[in-house]
Design a protein around this motif. Sequence first.
Motif, PDB file in Angstrom:
ATOM      1  N   SER A 286     -34.848 -51.814  36.728  1.00  0.00           N
ATOM      2  CA  SER A 286     -35.036 -50.049  37.601  1.00  0.00           C
ATOM      3  C   SER A 286     -33.589 -49.858  37.657  1.00  0.00           C
ATOM      4  CB  SER A 286     -35.999 -49.974  37.749  1.00  0.00           C
ATOM      5  OG  SER A 286     -35.888 -50.551  39.237  1.00  0.00           O
ATOM      6  N   VAL A 287     -33.163 -50.611  38.089  1.00  0.00           N
ATOM      7  CA  VAL A 287     -31.879 -50.556  39.512  1.00  0.00           C
ATOM      8  C   VAL A 287     -31.248 -50.456  37.776  1.00  0.00           C
ATOM      9  CG1 VAL A 287     -29.509 -51.997  39.875  1.00  0.00           C
ATOM     10  CG2 VAL A 287     -32.111 -52.371  40.310  1.00  0.00           C
ATOM     11  N   ALA A 288     -30.920 -50.827  36.704  1.00  0.00           N
ATOM     12  CA  ALA A 288     -29.867 -51.163  35.470  1.00  0.00           C
ATOM     13  C   ALA A 288     -30.288 -49.880  35.038  1.00  0.00           C
ATOM     14  CB  ALA A 288     -30.024 -52.174  34.488  1.00  0.00           C
ATOM     15  N   VAL A 289     -31.291 -49.110  35.107  1.00  0.00           N
ATOM     16  CA  VAL A 289     -31.568 -47.812  34.489  1.00  0.00           C
ATOM     17  C   VAL A 289     -30.762 -46.466  35.332  1.00  0.00           C
ATOM     18  CG1 VAL A 289     -33.834 -46.442  34.398  1.00  0.00           C
ATOM     19  CG2 VAL A 289     -33.906 -48.887  33.928  1.00  0.00           C
ATOM     20  N   ASN A 290     -31.379 -47.550  36.594  1.00  0.00           N
ATOM     21  CA  ASN A 290     -30.415 -46.654  37.749  1.00  0.00           C
ATOM     22  C   ASN A 290     -28.988 -46.063  37.451  1.00  0.00           C
ATOM     23  OD1 ASN A 290     -33.319 -45.585  38.704  1.00  0.00           O
ATOM     24  ND2 ASN A 290     -32.597 -46.993  40.575  1.00  0.00           N
ATOM     25  N   VAL A 291     -28.350 -46.939  37.429  1.00  0.00           N
ATOM     26  CA  VAL A 291     -27.386 -47.424  37.106  1.00  0.00           C
ATOM     27  C   VAL A 291     -26.947 -46.308  35.856  1.00  0.00           C
ATOM     28  CG1 VAL A 291     -24.475 -48.952  36.840  1.00  0.00           C
ATOM     29  CG2 VAL A 291     -26.618 -49.348  38.521  1.00  0.00           C
ATOM     30  N   TYR A 292     -27.363 -46.484  34.660  1.00  0.00           N
ATOM     31  CA  TYR A 292     -27.361 -45.995  33.496  1.00  0.00           C
ATOM     32  C   TYR A 292     -27.420 -44.158  33.511  1.00  0.00           C
ATOM     33  CZ  TYR A 292     -28.565 -44.264  28.518  1.00  0.00           C
ATOM     34  OH  TYR A 292     -27.422 -43.425  28.146  1.00  0.00           O
ATOM     35  N   THR A 293     -28.576 -44.136  34.402  1.00  0.00           N
ATOM     36  CA  THR A 293     -28.589 -42.168  35.267  1.00  0.00           C
ATOM     37  C   THR A 293     -27.370 -41.903  35.682  1.00  0.00           C
ATOM     38  OG1 THR A 293     -31.451 -42.973  35.121  1.00  0.00           O
ATOM     39  CG2 THR A 293     -30.326 -40.548  36.160  1.00  0.00           C
ATOM     40  N   ILE A 294     -26.662 -42.540  36.991  1.00  0.00           N
ATOM     41  CA  ILE A 294     -25.878 -42.451  36.986  1.00  0.00           C
ATOM     42  C   ILE A 294     -23.946 -41.901  36.273  1.00  0.00           C
ATOM     43  CG2 ILE A 294     -24.369 -42.916  38.982  1.00  0.00           C
ATOM     44  CD1 ILE A 294     -26.447 -44.154  40.502  1.00  0.00           C
ATOM     45  N   GLN A 295     -24.230 -42.896  35.579  1.00  0.00           N
ATOM     46  CA  GLN A 295     -23.294 -42.818  34.628  1.00  0.00           C
ATOM     47  C   GLN A 295     -23.497 -42.293  33.644  1.00  0.00           C
ATOM     48  OE1 GLN A 295     -23.285 -46.585  32.135  1.00  0.00           O
ATOM     49  NE2 GLN A 295     -21.590 -47.379  33.836  1.00  0.00           N
TER      50      GLN A 295
ATOM     51  N   GLY B  27     -21.023 -37.969  33.445  1.00  0.00           N
ATOM     52  CA  GLY B  27     -20.409 -37.859  32.344  1.00  0.00           C
ATOM     53  C   GLY B  27     -19.982 -39.188  31.027  1.00  0.00           C
ATOM     54  N   CYS B  28     -20.415 -40.337  31.870  1.00  0.00           N
ATOM     55  CA  CYS B  28     -20.407 -41.269  30.656  1.00  0.00           C
ATOM     56  C   CYS B  28     -21.409 -41.162  29.116  1.00  0.00           C
ATOM     57  CB  CYS B  28     -21.130 -42.646  31.437  1.00  0.00           C
ATOM     58  SG  CYS B  28     -19.681 -42.544  32.752  1.00  0.00           S
ATOM     59  N   THR B  29     -20.413 -41.549  27.988  1.00  0.00           N
ATOM     60  CA  THR B  29     -21.576 -41.032  26.745  1.00  0.00           C
ATOM     61  C   THR B  29     -21.291 -42.250  26.209  1.00  0.00           C
ATOM     62  OG1 THR B  29     -19.071 -40.721  25.839  1.00  0.00           O
ATOM     63  CG2 THR B  29     -20.332 -38.943  26.183  1.00  0.00           C
ATOM     64  N   THR B  30     -21.467 -44.055  27.000  1.00  0.00           N
ATOM     65  CA  THR B  30     -21.862 -45.091  26.215  1.00  0.00           C
ATOM     66  C   THR B  30     -23.489 -46.091  26.964  1.00  0.00           C
ATOM     67  OG1 THR B  30     -20.417 -45.588  28.118  1.00  0.00           O
ATOM     68  CG2 THR B  30     -19.330 -45.960  26.316  1.00  0.00           C
ATOM     69  N   ASP B  31     -23.315 -46.374  25.892  1.00  0.00           N
ATOM     70  CA  ASP B  31     -24.841 -46.973  27.148  1.00  0.00           C
ATOM     71  C   ASP B  31     -23.769 -48.088  27.530  1.00  0.00           C
ATOM     72  OD1 ASP B  31     -26.834 -45.805  25.018  1.00  0.00           O
ATOM     73  OD2 ASP B  31     -26.425 -46.737  23.376  1.00  0.00           O
ATOM     74  N   LEU B  32     -25.289 -49.037  28.760  1.00  0.00           N
ATOM     75  CA  LEU B  32     -25.500 -49.073  29.202  1.00  0.00           C
ATOM     76  C   LEU B  32     -26.194 -50.692  29.066  1.00  0.00           C
ATOM     77  CD1 LEU B  32     -23.749 -50.674  32.477  1.00  0.00           C
ATOM     78  CD2 LEU B  32     -25.995 -49.900  33.414  1.00  0.00           C
ATOM     79  N   LYS B  33     -25.521 -51.568  28.713  1.00  0.00           N
ATOM     80  CA  LYS B  33     -26.153 -52.888  28.362  1.00  0.00           C
ATOM     81  C   LYS B  33     -26.747 -54.213  29.126  1.00  0.00           C
ATOM     82  CE  LYS B  33     -24.940 -52.068  23.307  1.00  0.00           C
ATOM     83  NZ  LYS B  33     -24.110 -51.159  22.581  1.00  0.00           N
ATOM     84  N   ILE B  34     -27.731 -55.068  29.327  1.00  0.00           N
ATOM     85  CA  ILE B  34     -27.962 -55.768  29.876  1.00  0.00           C
ATOM     86  C   ILE B  34     -27.397 -57.300  29.480  1.00  0.00           C
ATOM     87  CG2 ILE B  34     -29.219 -57.238  31.014  1.00  0.00           C
ATOM     88  CD1 ILE B  34     -31.664 -54.726  31.269  1.00  0.00           C
TER      89      ILE B  34
END
Length: 161
Positions: free
Chosen positions: A36-45, A49-56
């Motif tokens: 969920s922390v990773a998902v929250n960081v992805y949402t912030i990104q 305006g970030c268009t990239t994915d955040l990968k674990i």
Amino acid sequence: MTVSNVVRIVPAAMLVGAVVAGTPAAQADNRRLNESVAVNVYTIQQNSGCTTDLKINPQLQLAAQWHTNDVLHNRALGGDIGSDGSTAQDRANKAGFVGTVAETVAINPALAISGVEIMNQWYYRPDYMAIMSNCANTQIGVWSENSLDRSVVVAVYGQPG
């Protein structure tokens, strides 16, 4: 209640107590919290305006795990520097990550910590917000651990090199 009923109840209670006492203690599984922390960081990104994915990344997760355990067991620690003087970059390099990293650390003086508490600690710190919203941080490793009076969450953000 007769004496024979009491005799039947007591052994049953002792049996239940023995079964409970013989049951191994459950280990906390913080996988959902970490994800969920990773998902929250992805949402912030994405909101930045970030268009990239955040990968674990398992290497960054290992670096986060090392620092989480260090901070949990060394009460004098409260930030990015480890008890051995290591930095987030040192730990990520040791874990085999190639690239640049940054780190955020959340500490709660209680048995548990929620995703809301973590984001409240990180969102309002300009340095941590800059790390979380940096679109170049395309990989992440999150780890959390708890003790009776302390919970620690570490996220290591990576820019592969």
